[in-house]
Design a protein around this motif. Structure first.
Motif, PDB file in Angstrom:
ATOM      1  N   THR A   1       0.850  -1.191   0.000  1.00  0.00           N
ATOM      2  CA  THR A   1       0.000   0.000   0.000  1.00  0.00           C
ATOM      3  C   THR A   1       0.885   1.240   0.000  1.00  0.00           C
ATOM      4  O   THR A   1       1.641   1.473   0.947  1.00  0.00           O
ATOM      5  CB  THR A   1      -0.932   0.031   1.219  1.00  0.00           C
ATOM      6  N   TYR A   2       0.797   2.029  -1.074  1.00  0.00           N
ATOM      7  CA  TYR A   2       1.604   3.234  -1.230  1.00  0.00           C
ATOM      8  C   TYR A   2       0.778   4.470  -0.883  1.00  0.00           C
ATOM      9  O   TYR A   2      -0.426   4.517  -1.127  1.00  0.00           O
ATOM     10  CB  TYR A   2       2.100   3.360  -2.671  1.00  0.00           C
ATOM     11  N   THR A   3       1.460   5.480  -0.322  1.00  0.00           N
ATOM     12  CA  THR A   3       0.826   6.756   0.003  1.00  0.00           C
ATOM     13  C   THR A   3       1.630   7.883  -0.618  1.00  0.00           C
ATOM     14  O   THR A   3       2.854   7.926  -0.497  1.00  0.00           O
ATOM     15  CB  THR A   3       0.746   6.963   1.529  1.00  0.00           C
TER      16      THR A   3
ATOM     17  N   CYS B   1      -5.700   8.396  -7.038  1.00  0.00           N
ATOM     18  CA  CYS B   1      -4.596   9.354  -7.202  1.00  0.00           C
ATOM     19  C   CYS B   1      -4.681  10.177  -8.487  1.00  0.00           C
ATOM     20  O   CYS B   1      -4.449  11.387  -8.469  1.00  0.00           O
ATOM     21  CB  CYS B   1      -3.259   8.620  -7.146  1.00  0.00           C
TER      22      CYS B   1
ATOM     23  N   THR C   1      -3.525  14.023  -0.060  1.00  0.00           N
ATOM     24  CA  THR C   1      -2.933  12.697   0.134  1.00  0.00           C
ATOM     25  C   THR C   1      -3.766  11.678  -0.627  1.00  0.00           C
ATOM     26  O   THR C   1      -5.003  11.780  -0.665  1.00  0.00           O
ATOM     27  CB  THR C   1      -2.885  12.312   1.633  1.00  0.00           C
TER      28      THR C   1
ATOM     29  N   THR D   1      -3.788   7.172  -1.643  1.00  0.00           N
ATOM     30  CA  THR D   1      -3.184   5.851  -1.460  1.00  0.00           C
ATOM     31  C   THR D   1      -3.615   4.935  -2.601  1.00  0.00           C
ATOM     32  O   THR D   1      -4.704   5.096  -3.167  1.00  0.00           O
ATOM     33  CB  THR D   1      -3.585   5.214  -0.122  1.00  0.00           C
TER      34      THR D   1
ATOM     35  N   THR E   1      -2.756   0.573  -4.165  1.00  0.00           N
ATOM     36  CA  THR E   1      -2.180  -0.729  -3.827  1.00  0.00           C
ATOM     37  C   THR E   1      -1.609  -1.409  -5.071  1.00  0.00           C
ATOM     38  O   THR E   1      -2.055  -1.172  -6.195  1.00  0.00           O
ATOM     39  CB  THR E   1      -3.242  -1.657  -3.198  1.00  0.00           C
TER      40      THR E   1
END
Length: 342
Positions: free
Chosen positions: A166-168, A199, A219, A221, A223
């Protein structure tokens, strides 16, 4: 307010009629205005056009009108005009209502981007004076467009293939002017099922000037599933644009690892052959974690030896966890039988 002082004096005597004389003293005033176009920058080499206008706003003609500018003096592009006429400085006479307009192009330097005080801006002052007026000055500040991007991931390491990262992405406008996110890219975007929805939709978002609160930040997120062991570096990049069309970019990268799970087993016998029933053979079995991740519930089985009282294992069998490079070593003694001979 009148722009002048009018004064008359008269004289008379018993023998002469009144005689008078008057004098008018005009008001002298010089004003200066400095501007910058555009009023932002984002990189070394950006050009700023400064314009300085000195105007005789009084009634009296002004003599030897001069303009000085510490940042621009000496630049080849410095040009001045009175009306449509090109002039040099100082101007010998500037009549009431007339203006001197000077312009020059300044090129942003490395120091302006990385070492200016205050950081992220160029402060420039121009001054004008004449024989009749004191010096007057005006200041203009050009600000740097700065965007920040921070990329993080959870977890950073997966013990085996087939897991989810999981990227933020955190984006912050650190400028004193509003900016629009005009581009957002990521090496993982084609591998993520939720990149577009989470995003990519940030493109077109306006971020307020840097200030307390969260209006200047966003922000998102997403995956990514990795089904093959290995190391995966990836980079995200954002571009933000202000009202002047100035662009600022920022990028950040992270690496993730999917560990390879593997186990190796070696079995050995204490003798190469036997000749009769009743001979003893010592078997040794070694199971080694040859992968990159810790293995859990490692168990060794052996049809011939399972059940023999002499079966011993170090550190045990089964083992709850076996770190990379560690081994389980088991040994047992087998006595040959007549059936083995037959």
């Amino acid at each position: 307010e009148a722009g002048e002082v009018f004064n008359q004096a008269c004289a008379d005597s018993d023998e002469t009629p009144e005689v008078c004389d008057d004098v008018t003293t005009p008001y002298a005033e010089l004003e200066i205005v400095k501007s910058a176009t555009p009023d932002t920058y984002s990189a070394v080499g950006d050009e700023i056009v400064y314009t300085v206008t000195a105007t005789n706003t009084g009634v009296a003609p002004l003599e030897n009108v001069d303009i000085s500018d510490a940042l621009i003096d000496g630049l080849d592009s410095w040009t001045c005009r009175v009306g449509d006429t090109v002039t040099t400085l100082p101007v010998a006479e500037l009549l009431s209502g007339q203006s001197i307009t000077c312009s020059a192009t300044y090129v942003i330097t490395e120091d302006d981007v990385t070492g200016s005080e205050p950081e992220g801006s160029v402060v420039n002052t121009a001054c004008a004076d004449s024989d009749q007026t004191p010096e007057v000055c005006d200041e203009v500040t050009v600000n740097e467009i700065v965007i920040e991007l921070v990329k993080s991931v959870t977890p950073a390491v997966l013990a085996e293939p087939g897991g989810i990262f999981t990227y933020t992405l955190y984006i912050d406008n650190e400028s004193v002017v509003p900016v629009e996110i005009t581009e957002l890219t990521d090496d993982n975007s084609g591998l993520s099922p939720d990149w577009a929805a989470n995003c990519a939709v940030l493109v077109g978002r306006m971020l307020a000037p840097d200030a307390p609160g969260t209006a200047d930040e966003v922000t998102c997120t997403y995956t990514v599933e990795r089904t093959v062991a290995g190391t995966y570096p990836n980079t995200a990049q954002v571009t933000a644009t202000d009202a002047n069309g100035r662009e600022a970019t920022a990028e950040d990268d992270v690496s993730v690892r999917v560990l390879r799970s593997a186990i190796d087993i070696v079995k050995e016998a204490s003798v190469e052959y036997f000749t009769a029933a009743g001979e003893e053979i010592v078997y040794t079995v070694t199971a080694t974690n040859t992968g990159e991740s810790t293995l859990e519930n490692v168990d060794i089985s052996d049809e011939l030896i399972d059940g023999l009282d002499s079966w011993t294992c170090d550190p045990g069998n089964p083992v709850a966890s076996l770190a990379p490079g560690d081994s389980i070593v088991c040994s047992a003694t087998y006595t040959t039988s007549a059936a083995d001979v037959e």
